[in-house]
Write an enzyme that holds these catalytic residues in place. Sequence first.
Site, PDB file in Angstrom:
ATOM      1  N   GLY A  12       0.830  -1.195   0.000  1.00  0.00           N
ATOM      2  CA  GLY A  12       0.000   0.000   0.000  1.00  0.00           C
ATOM      3  C   GLY A  12       0.867   1.248   0.000  1.00  0.00           C
ATOM      4  O   GLY A  12       2.101   1.174   0.056  1.00  0.00           O
ATOM      5  N   ASP A  13       0.221   2.391  -0.119  1.00  0.00           N
ATOM      6  CA  ASP A  13       0.910   3.697  -0.136  1.00  0.00           C
ATOM      7  C   ASP A  13       1.886   3.814  -1.300  1.00  0.00           C
ATOM      8  O   ASP A  13       2.893   4.524  -1.199  1.00  0.00           O
ATOM      9  CB  ASP A  13       1.658   3.955   1.186  1.00  0.00           C
ATOM     10  CG  ASP A  13       0.751   3.777   2.384  1.00  0.00           C
ATOM     11  OD1 ASP A  13      -0.380   4.252   2.315  1.00  0.00           O
ATOM     12  OD2 ASP A  13       1.186   3.150   3.369  1.00  0.00           O
ATOM     13  N   LYS A  16      -1.003   5.173  -5.679  1.00  0.00           N
ATOM     14  CA  LYS A  16      -1.999   4.770  -6.676  1.00  0.00           C
ATOM     15  C   LYS A  16      -2.890   5.933  -7.086  1.00  0.00           C
ATOM     16  O   LYS A  16      -3.239   6.077  -8.247  1.00  0.00           O
ATOM     17  CB  LYS A  16      -2.897   3.653  -6.104  1.00  0.00           C
ATOM     18  CG  LYS A  16      -2.174   2.380  -5.808  1.00  0.00           C
ATOM     19  CD  LYS A  16      -3.073   1.371  -5.119  1.00  0.00           C
ATOM     20  CE  LYS A  16      -3.386   1.679  -3.673  1.00  0.00           C
ATOM     21  NZ  LYS A  16      -2.278   1.583  -2.741  1.00  0.00           N
ATOM     22  N   ALA A  39      -7.912   3.357   3.692  1.00  0.00           N
ATOM     23  CA  ALA A  39      -7.080   3.873   2.602  1.00  0.00           C
ATOM     24  C   ALA A  39      -6.924   5.382   2.734  1.00  0.00           C
ATOM     25  O   ALA A  39      -7.800   6.068   3.265  1.00  0.00           O
ATOM     26  CB  ALA A  39      -7.737   3.556   1.256  1.00  0.00           C
ATOM     27  N   GLY A  40      -5.809   5.882   2.245  1.00  0.00           N
ATOM     28  CA  GLY A  40      -5.592   7.323   2.211  1.00  0.00           C
ATOM     29  C   GLY A  40      -4.927   7.654   0.892  1.00  0.00           C
ATOM     30  O   GLY A  40      -3.730   7.468   0.753  1.00  0.00           O
ATOM     31  N   HIS A  41      -5.704   8.073  -0.090  1.00  0.00           N
ATOM     32  CA  HIS A  41      -5.151   8.350  -1.418  1.00  0.00           C
ATOM     33  C   HIS A  41      -4.951   9.855  -1.605  1.00  0.00           C
ATOM     34  O   HIS A  41      -5.914  10.607  -1.573  1.00  0.00           O
ATOM     35  CB  HIS A  41      -6.083   7.785  -2.506  1.00  0.00           C
ATOM     36  CG  HIS A  41      -6.135   6.289  -2.490  1.00  0.00           C
ATOM     37  ND1 HIS A  41      -7.121   5.563  -3.104  1.00  0.00           N
ATOM     38  CD2 HIS A  41      -5.303   5.378  -1.927  1.00  0.00           C
ATOM     39  CE1 HIS A  41      -6.893   4.264  -2.921  1.00  0.00           C
ATOM     40  NE2 HIS A  41      -5.793   4.137  -2.202  1.00  0.00           N
ATOM     41  N   THR A  42      -3.686  10.239  -1.751  1.00  0.00           N
ATOM     42  CA  THR A  42      -3.392  11.670  -1.907  1.00  0.00           C
ATOM     43  C   THR A  42      -3.200  11.998  -3.386  1.00  0.00           C
ATOM     44  O   THR A  42      -2.440  11.324  -4.074  1.00  0.00           O
ATOM     45  CB  THR A  42      -2.117  12.042  -1.126  1.00  0.00           C
ATOM     46  OG1 THR A  42      -2.287  11.602   0.223  1.00  0.00           O
ATOM     47  CG2 THR A  42      -1.871  13.542  -1.135  1.00  0.00           C
ATOM     48  N   GLN A 223      -4.927  -0.191  -0.563  1.00  0.00           N
ATOM     49  CA  GLN A 223      -3.893  -1.018   0.076  1.00  0.00           C
ATOM     50  C   GLN A 223      -3.004  -1.672  -0.993  1.00  0.00           C
ATOM     51  O   GLN A 223      -2.815  -1.107  -2.047  1.00  0.00           O
ATOM     52  CB  GLN A 223      -4.489  -2.070   1.037  1.00  0.00           C
ATOM     53  CG  GLN A 223      -5.141  -1.467   2.279  1.00  0.00           C
ATOM     54  CD  GLN A 223      -6.561  -1.015   2.067  1.00  0.00           C
ATOM     55  OE1 GLN A 223      -7.355  -1.693   1.446  1.00  0.00           O
ATOM     56  NE2 GLN A 223      -6.904   0.140   2.573  1.00  0.00           N
ATOM     57  N   THR A 300      -3.186   7.526   9.641  1.00  0.00           N
ATOM     58  CA  THR A 300      -2.848   7.462  11.072  1.00  0.00           C
ATOM     59  C   THR A 300      -1.678   8.363  11.452  1.00  0.00           C
ATOM     60  O   THR A 300      -1.415   8.550  12.634  1.00  0.00           O
ATOM     61  CB  THR A 300      -2.470   6.018  11.455  1.00  0.00           C
ATOM     62  OG1 THR A 300      -1.363   5.619  10.632  1.00  0.00           O
ATOM     63  CG2 THR A 300      -3.620   5.053  11.235  1.00  0.00           C
ATOM     64  N   ARG A 302       1.328   7.591  11.273  1.00  0.00           N
ATOM     65  CA  ARG A 302       2.467   6.779  11.756  1.00  0.00           C
ATOM     66  C   ARG A 302       3.644   6.860  10.781  1.00  0.00           C
ATOM     67  O   ARG A 302       3.432   6.865   9.560  1.00  0.00           O
ATOM     68  CB  ARG A 302       2.055   5.298  11.853  1.00  0.00           C
ATOM     69  CG  ARG A 302       1.103   5.013  12.982  1.00  0.00           C
ATOM     70  CD  ARG A 302       0.682   3.553  12.995  1.00  0.00           C
ATOM     71  NE  ARG A 302      -0.174   3.199  11.869  1.00  0.00           N
ATOM     72  CZ  ARG A 302      -0.633   1.994  11.626  1.00  0.00           C
ATOM     73  NH1 ARG A 302      -0.303   0.992  12.421  1.00  0.00           N
ATOM     74  NH2 ARG A 302      -1.417   1.753  10.594  1.00  0.00           N
TER      75      ARG A 302
HETATM   76  P1  IMP Z   1      -6.650  -2.484   8.728  1.00  0.00           P
HETATM   77  O1  IMP Z   1      -6.864  -2.497   7.266  1.00  0.00           O
HETATM   78  O2  IMP Z   1      -6.974  -1.155   9.370  1.00  0.00           O
HETATM   79  O3  IMP Z   1      -7.305  -3.629   9.421  1.00  0.00           O
HETATM   80  O4  IMP Z   1      -5.079  -2.689   8.995  1.00  0.00           O
HETATM   81  C1  IMP Z   1      -4.417  -3.905   8.703  1.00  0.00           C
HETATM   82  C2  IMP Z   1      -3.018  -3.658   8.155  1.00  0.00           C
HETATM   83  O5  IMP Z   1      -3.118  -3.035   6.890  1.00  0.00           O
HETATM   84  C3  IMP Z   1      -2.172  -2.716   9.016  1.00  0.00           C
HETATM   85  O6  IMP Z   1      -0.825  -3.118   8.928  1.00  0.00           O
HETATM   86  C4  IMP Z   1      -2.346  -1.377   8.349  1.00  0.00           C
HETATM   87  O7  IMP Z   1      -1.268  -0.501   8.616  1.00  0.00           O
HETATM   88  C5  IMP Z   1      -2.386  -1.805   6.894  1.00  0.00           C
HETATM   89  N1  IMP Z   1      -3.109  -0.859   6.030  1.00  0.00           N
HETATM   90  C6  IMP Z   1      -4.430  -0.699   5.918  1.00  0.00           C
HETATM   91  N2  IMP Z   1      -4.728   0.231   5.003  1.00  0.00           N
HETATM   92  C7  IMP Z   1      -3.568   0.660   4.503  1.00  0.00           C
HETATM   93  C8  IMP Z   1      -3.231   1.606   3.478  1.00  0.00           C
HETATM   94  O8  IMP Z   1      -4.077   2.229   2.832  1.00  0.00           O
HETATM   95  N3  IMP Z   1      -1.907   1.762   3.247  1.00  0.00           N
HETATM   96  C9  IMP Z   1      -0.951   1.055   3.896  1.00  0.00           C
HETATM   97  N4  IMP Z   1      -1.226   0.166   4.842  1.00  0.00           N
HETATM   98  C10 IMP Z   1      -2.532  -0.036   5.149  1.00  0.00           C
END
Ligand code: IMP
Length: 427
Positions: A12-13, A16, A39-42, A223, A300, A302
């Site tokens: 992910g990230d 896309k 998801a966070g799509h910039t 993701q 998040t 992080r």
């Molecule tokens: P969840 O999708 O919130 O349940 O998280 C499960 C795992 O997927 C964790 O390690 C998250 O950090 C990762 N994750 C979920 N969505 C994304 C995303 O859009 N980008 C990167 N990592 C993601």
Amino acid sequence: MPGLVVFGSQWGDEGKGRFVDYLAGQADMVIRYQGGNNAGHTVYANGQEFKLRTIPSGIISEGKPCVIGNGVVIDPASLLKEIEYVEAKGVSAANLHISDRAHVIMPYHKVLDALSEARLGDAKIGTTGNGIGPCYADKTSRCGFRMCDLLEEDRFSKKLKVVLEGKNELITKIYGGKPLSYDEILNDYLEYGRKLKDRIEDTSLLIYDYVKQNKKILFEGAQGMLLDLDYGTYPFVTSSHPTAGGVACGVGVGPQVVTDVLGVVKSYTTRVGEGPFVTELFDEIGDAIRNKGHEFGTVTGRPRRCGWLDLVILRFAVRVSGITAFALSRMDTLGGFDTVKVCVGYEYKGKMIDNYPASLEMLSKMKPVYKEMQGWRDDISEIRNFEDLPQGAQEYVKLIEEETGIPVAMIGVGPGREQCVMRKTMF
Ligand code: IMP
């Protein structure tokens, strides 16, 4: 019928959103098929920054229908805020359609996500805390709510009573948490239903209509491949199917609608949350990439773990998702180093391995085998032709193509919509 999937080939990230935004200009319809507001799509477009969570990035190319498919899980409060957010930026969300079969993220999903992570302690998954896993779990346990349920007051109120009773028992008796209020959830969710009702429909019909007219459809993944429930680094994964195979189930039309698969790859590797990461860098190079690339989670905040590009992962993604071309992002971010490394295989117990293993135990013992290459300058943002890229950058792209057998069709050299080297048209 051209149906193009754009999905993440790593964790992910990968960036896309910017490629989807670019390609959406050529598509007739854009569809999200899995994931949720994790998801966070910039996207940088029209001189503005857009941070999207559940709405397809195609919304910025105004006018064309954007669909949130049945494979997506929807937090209605978050979606309503996002609709307001894009409209405040002058983008109309009038053509946003929501599948009536998409599952709904309920308040207890978020509570249980947090409680379960806290209980796991050091073994936690590192989720985004948005209730994604518990929502998909309820879908498969057949006690979830779908968007169509929000429109049927009587049914919804009766079912909520039964389901919430069970969830509150779990929250209070197993986790020692506080019970949630039935009245509050009922009122809030019926109100969400009222606000969203004109958008909720059988989107499979709408999509099928476009398929029959031979229109260009873009399927937008969230993701990435290694967060896939089946093919990712389980259990450190999300609960959906970001791989191209997730499309048919997630939108409600047959798999033959997919004619091309664009795997988005960051020119290095990042991951948020826990789990194995063979090429992770723990030194000043990893810090430099993180700072230069602003590698902090959109959702998040992080810090993302950073490492060199891993071709074992890409070969795995090619096989599992049927990738027909790559889009390489952030070549500019990786510029500025004298040399760069690419992992071409793993060493395990003295043998070369070039397949990504399922076992986390094996993965933790894999040693990356690197090819060191000449770097390139960091300002390449004005370049639009492959031949004008510095020698090191060209060699880097060619190595990816040679090692995977897949062409690199697009290369991102900056965050803007036009800051892209196009080598092949996708539609
Ligand atoms: P969840 O999708 O919130 O349940 O998280 C499960 C795992 O997927 C964790 O390690 C998250 O950090 C990762 N994750 C979920 N969505 C994304 C995303 O859009 N980008 C990167 N990592 C993601």
